[in-house]
Design a protein around this motif. Structure first.
Motif, PDB file in Angstrom:
ATOM      1  N   GLU A  59       1.203  -1.269   0.253  1.00  0.00           N
ATOM      2  CA  GLU A  59      -0.324   0.413  -0.319  1.00  0.00           C
ATOM      3  C   GLU A  59       1.089   1.316   0.041  1.00  0.00           C
ATOM      4  O   GLU A  59       1.829   0.940   0.868  1.00  0.00           O
ATOM      5  CB  GLU A  59      -1.190   0.351   0.822  1.00  0.00           C
ATOM      6  CG  GLU A  59      -2.163  -0.612   0.904  1.00  0.00           C
ATOM      7  CD  GLU A  59      -2.889  -0.640   2.137  1.00  0.00           C
ATOM      8  OE1 GLU A  59      -3.016  -0.802   3.187  1.00  0.00           O
ATOM      9  OE2 GLU A  59      -4.047  -0.948   2.401  1.00  0.00           O
ATOM     10  N   TRP A  60       0.068   2.701  -0.566  1.00  0.00           N
ATOM     11  CA  TRP A  60       1.273   3.485  -0.558  1.00  0.00           C
ATOM     12  C   TRP A  60       1.133   4.075   0.964  1.00  0.00           C
ATOM     13  O   TRP A  60       0.480   4.278   1.394  1.00  0.00           O
ATOM     14  CB  TRP A  60       0.644   4.004  -1.950  1.00  0.00           C
ATOM     15  CG  TRP A  60      -0.524   4.815  -2.047  1.00  0.00           C
ATOM     16  CD1 TRP A  60      -1.407   5.048  -1.157  1.00  0.00           C
ATOM     17  CD2 TRP A  60      -1.572   5.316  -2.754  1.00  0.00           C
ATOM     18  NE1 TRP A  60      -2.710   5.344  -1.239  1.00  0.00           N
ATOM     19  CE2 TRP A  60      -2.911   5.048  -2.414  1.00  0.00           C
ATOM     20  CE3 TRP A  60      -0.818   5.325  -4.129  1.00  0.00           C
ATOM     21  CZ2 TRP A  60      -3.851   5.894  -3.976  1.00  0.00           C
ATOM     22  CZ3 TRP A  60      -2.594   5.581  -5.199  1.00  0.00           C
ATOM     23  CH2 TRP A  60      -3.114   5.783  -4.556  1.00  0.00           C
ATOM     24  N   GLY A  83      -8.253   5.936  -3.197  1.00  0.00           N
ATOM     25  CA  GLY A  83      -8.132   4.921  -1.946  1.00  0.00           C
ATOM     26  C   GLY A  83      -9.674   4.496  -1.106  1.00  0.00           C
ATOM     27  O   GLY A  83      -9.588   3.357  -1.210  1.00  0.00           O
ATOM     28  N   ARG A 142       7.898   3.040  -1.138  1.00  0.00           N
ATOM     29  CA  ARG A 142       6.478   2.723  -1.041  1.00  0.00           C
ATOM     30  C   ARG A 142       5.050   3.824  -1.782  1.00  0.00           C
ATOM     31  O   ARG A 142       4.768   4.576  -1.422  1.00  0.00           O
ATOM     32  CB  ARG A 142       6.331   2.681   0.456  1.00  0.00           C
ATOM     33  CG  ARG A 142       6.615   0.974   1.597  1.00  0.00           C
ATOM     34  CD  ARG A 142       6.090   2.227   3.205  1.00  0.00           C
ATOM     35  NE  ARG A 142       5.100   2.147   3.429  1.00  0.00           N
ATOM     36  CZ  ARG A 142       4.295   2.831   4.381  1.00  0.00           C
ATOM     37  NH1 ARG A 142       5.670   2.886   5.396  1.00  0.00           N
ATOM     38  NH2 ARG A 142       3.054   3.198   4.817  1.00  0.00           N
ATOM     39  N   ASP A 145      -0.336   1.004  -4.462  1.00  0.00           N
ATOM     40  CA  ASP A 145      -0.799   0.759  -4.136  1.00  0.00           C
ATOM     41  C   ASP A 145      -1.533  -0.280  -5.166  1.00  0.00           C
ATOM     42  O   ASP A 145      -2.231  -0.324  -6.135  1.00  0.00           O
ATOM     43  CB  ASP A 145      -1.847   1.927  -3.691  1.00  0.00           C
ATOM     44  CG  ASP A 145      -2.936   1.433  -2.671  1.00  0.00           C
ATOM     45  OD1 ASP A 145      -3.056   1.592  -1.618  1.00  0.00           O
ATOM     46  OD2 ASP A 145      -4.494   0.649  -2.961  1.00  0.00           O
ATOM     47  N   LYS A 180     -11.940   1.001  -3.582  1.00  0.00           N
ATOM     48  CA  LYS A 180     -10.866   1.609  -4.137  1.00  0.00           C
ATOM     49  C   LYS A 180     -11.140   2.152  -5.631  1.00  0.00           C
ATOM     50  O   LYS A 180     -12.171   1.400  -5.983  1.00  0.00           O
ATOM     51  CB  LYS A 180      -9.772   0.955  -4.175  1.00  0.00           C
ATOM     52  CG  LYS A 180      -8.396   1.088  -4.585  1.00  0.00           C
ATOM     53  CD  LYS A 180      -7.705   0.469  -4.509  1.00  0.00           C
ATOM     54  CE  LYS A 180      -6.066   0.398  -4.915  1.00  0.00           C
ATOM     55  NZ  LYS A 180      -5.206  -0.722  -4.916  1.00  0.00           N
ATOM     56  N   TYR A 239       2.680   8.819  -8.022  1.00  0.00           N
ATOM     57  CA  TYR A 239       2.396   7.597  -6.675  1.00  0.00           C
ATOM     58  C   TYR A 239       1.230   6.531  -8.333  1.00  0.00           C
ATOM     59  O   TYR A 239       0.517   7.115  -8.725  1.00  0.00           O
ATOM     60  CB  TYR A 239       1.258   8.048  -6.105  1.00  0.00           C
ATOM     61  CG  TYR A 239       2.085   8.532  -4.367  1.00  0.00           C
ATOM     62  CD1 TYR A 239       2.414   7.865  -3.541  1.00  0.00           C
ATOM     63  CD2 TYR A 239       2.311   9.769  -4.438  1.00  0.00           C
ATOM     64  CE1 TYR A 239       2.971   7.134  -2.025  1.00  0.00           C
ATOM     65  CE2 TYR A 239       2.720  10.011  -3.048  1.00  0.00           C
ATOM     66  CZ  TYR A 239       3.857   9.510  -2.914  1.00  0.00           C
ATOM     67  OH  TYR A 239       3.831   9.382  -1.421  1.00  0.00           O
ATOM     68  N   LEU A 286      -1.209   3.489  -8.061  1.00  0.00           N
ATOM     69  CA  LEU A 286      -2.603   2.405  -7.623  1.00  0.00           C
ATOM     70  C   LEU A 286      -3.192   1.499  -9.330  1.00  0.00           C
ATOM     71  O   LEU A 286      -3.250   2.031 -10.240  1.00  0.00           O
ATOM     72  CB  LEU A 286      -4.024   3.722  -7.818  1.00  0.00           C
ATOM     73  CG  LEU A 286      -5.390   2.806  -7.636  1.00  0.00           C
ATOM     74  CD1 LEU A 286      -5.674   3.310  -6.840  1.00  0.00           C
ATOM     75  CD2 LEU A 286      -5.492   2.434  -8.760  1.00  0.00           C
TER      76      LEU A 286
END
Length: 604
Positions: free
Chosen positions: A24-25, A96, A354, A357, A364, A380, A382
């Motif tokens: 998970e981020w 998220g 990290r 995600d 989500k 980031y 996903l």
């Protein structure tokens, strides 16, 4: 690295999958939390600094020296980056968990506060665009302003479509209560949907994943339930689609765009005729690509026609092995490293830091994306990782985006982002590197056939399917100019463009008429979808250059990524001897897919 345990087993609960160790981020690199002092302080300071900036510069830009104007843009960039950090954080928190009302409230509050800051700063680009060309050109002799020449070029490209300051301000202020609100309604509606399959209520991502299951009964059950659930919500999705299409038509009309797709083309800095040529080339290739492949696949299943739920079915001889997260990480990074150790070194930071995600969770956001955030932070990713080969390719794709965003960050907030058409270059190239590396290891004809088929299906999804999506959008937006479209009419258009693109070897039953409803790009970014086909054909041509001459290619490729949004497609492709405006460019890229299908025909 903090890990979470992902759900295991299929919808029937009969099979365990190696998905118990997914990352998970950690969003604390942006802000420690929604209620953090740092976030509150930055919001207050941003609003204050924006007001000071407006008081200092409004009405004075034409009279500034080149150096002073360069300083003003530098300050504007800093303010925009601060806004971007806050809005990125809110967007990622929301992605998220779209179902949490408190997170939804936080996201909307941040959107409204950042919109207020954007309204304060709006005068700057509007006033810049009123400076005469000759006056601005003279000012750009100063290095402080010359640095921002690419951004000025792109900003001033919209001059013919710029409205009065009052109308521009009204459009921006109403955005949070208009397009943004309808987009949020779409996202939260999709996140709330549940698909009752095999005794479980599944999320959209889990239900769609079952269309790639080995068991044909599971695929059929999932496909029918998906169609049923989307159909029951079709009025809501049709209302969202109609409202946003009308909203776009009104703004396009005021701005003087003759065609619905033209504003997207301008934002992508690609000419209408280049996009028209791409769409025409792909549609003309449907028979030799998708029609031919799905006829071949139907034969492998012993059928004349495949039902639509078998479009992405694994081949009969495919063991459909699930791939653990560590194996996926190693597979992608090793493929990147074989091409360029520097590229892989950037990619490793996403796993170590990290920045990803990966698990499927209720609420989500569906699908996958790479969010660039801001140059002073990092991107980031996903994903909704479920262990299939396609998920590994999705990781390779999104990591390509992320690496591109890291490398382009040195251009600064205003010039780091590449247009959508070029933004897909690194992602599709990352997929190609991963696929070619895996294929090179495989000597067994049976395994090679499975891999080639999977790659062809991915390429058809990237090229043929996305151009069919674009054709659907063109037809919907054209008809919406005359009247609202009913859910049934949307379904009719959807089935027509899908049948044209996929051919008669796929049977598109009635439940499939509602599958237009869950495609997020139609809502988030109208006409985004052709960028995938643009990127795939571009990468196919790039990869052919790479195969012909490895020497120096990786260095030129990294320079392409590092350029961010500073160069247009002609300038970026020139070092490789390529030109997207050349009528033969698209046929070269499409021929790569055709040759893969040729090889599959020989392997059958």
């Amino acid at each position: 690295m903090m890990r979470v345990e992902a759900a295991t087993g299929s919808a029937t609960g009969q099979r365990e999958t190696p998905l118990a160790d997914l990352p998970e981020w950690d969003l604390s690199d942006l802000y420690p939390g929604r209620d953090s002092e740092a976030l509150s302080r930055d919001l207050a300071r941003l609003a204050e600094d924006a007001e000071v900036f407006r008081e200092r510069y409004r009405g004075r830009l034409a009279d500034l020296s080149g150096a002073a104007l360069g300083t003003a843009i530098e300050t504007y960039e800093r303010l925009q980056e601060q806004s971007g950090r806050i809005s990125s954080y809110a967007s990622l928190v929301h992605a998220g968990d779209l179902a949490d009302p408190e997170i939804g409230r936080f996201f909307q509050t941040m959107e409204e506060q950042i919109n207020a800051v954007s309204t304060t700063l709006l005068f700057f680009t509007l006033e810049l665009n009123r400076v005469e060309d000759t006056v601005l050109a003279a000012k750009q002799g100063d290095p402080a302003l010359a640095r921002y020449s690419p951004w000025l070029r792109d900003t001033r490209a919209f001059r013919p479509h710029q409205l009065s300051d009052e109308i521009e301000k009204l459009l921006l202020e109403k955005y949070v209560a208009g397009r943004a609100a309808w987009t949020r309604l779409f996202d939260e509606t999709v996140a709330d949907l549940r698909f009752p399959i095999g005794g479980r209520d599944l999320t959209e991502a889990e239900a769609l994943d079952l269309l790639s299951e080995r068991d044909p009964e599971i695929r059929r059950a999932a496909a029918l339930v998906i169609g049923d659930v989307l159909g029951k919500n079709a009025r809501t999705f049709a209302l969202i689609t109609n409202t946003l299409a009308k909203d776009k038509e009104i703004e396009d009309r005021w701005r003087g765009f003759e065609r619905p797709i033209s504003s997207r083309n301008l934002a992508n800095f690609v000419e209408d005729e280049v996009v028209d040529a791409l769409i025409a080339a792909v549609r003309n290739s449907y028979p030799r690509l998708a029609h031919r492949y799905y006829k071949l696949k139907a034969g492998w299943f012993g059928l004349d026609q495949l039902p639509f739920w078998d479009r992405n079915a694994p081949l009969p001889e495919d063991e459909d092995r699930r791939i653990s997260w560590p194996e996926a990480e190693e597979t992608v990074l090793s493929a990147y490293a074989a091409f360029s150790p520097a590229l892989a070194a950037v990619g490793r930071r996403f796993f170590a830091g990290r920045w990803i995600d990966a698990p499927v969770r209720p609420g989500k956001a569906s699908g996958a994306f790479a969010h660039p955030t801001v140059p002073s932070a990092h991107p980031y990713l996903l994903l909704n990782y479920q262990g299939r080969v396609r998920d590994v390719m999705t990781l390779a794709h999104e990591l390509g985006h992320g690496v591109h965003q890291v490398l382009a960050a040195k251009q600064g907030y205003l010039m780091a982002d590449a247009p959508l058409t070029l933004a897909e270059t690194a992602s599709v190239f990352g997929e190609m590197l991963t696929f070619r590396a895996l294929l090179a290891r495989e000597a067994d004809p049976k395994a090679r056939k499975i891999m080639l088929a999977a790659k062809v299906e991915d390429m058809l999804n990237t090229v043929v399917r996305q151009i069919a999506f674009a054709t659907f959008e063109i037809k919907v937006h054209d008809e919406r100019r005359e009247a609202e479209l009913t859910p049934d009419r949307l379904g009719e258009i959807w089935l027509a463009v899908q049948r044209e693109s996929l051919g008669t070897a796929l049977r598109l039953d009635d439940p499939y008429r509602y599958y237009w409803a869950y495609i997020p790009h139609f809502i988030h970014t109208p006409f985004y979808v052709y960028a995938y086909a643009f990127g795939d054909c571009l990468v196919n041509s790039l990869y052919a250059v790479y195969q012909d001459a490895h020497q120096g290619f990786a260095e030129k490729y990294l320079q392409l990524l590092q350029a961010g949004g500073t160069l247009r497609h002609r300038e970026l492709l020139a070092p490789f001897g390529l030109d997207a405006a050349d009528p033969s460019f698209w046929s070269k890229g499409l021929s790569v897919i055709a040759r893969f299908i040729d090889e599959l025909e020989q392997l059958r």
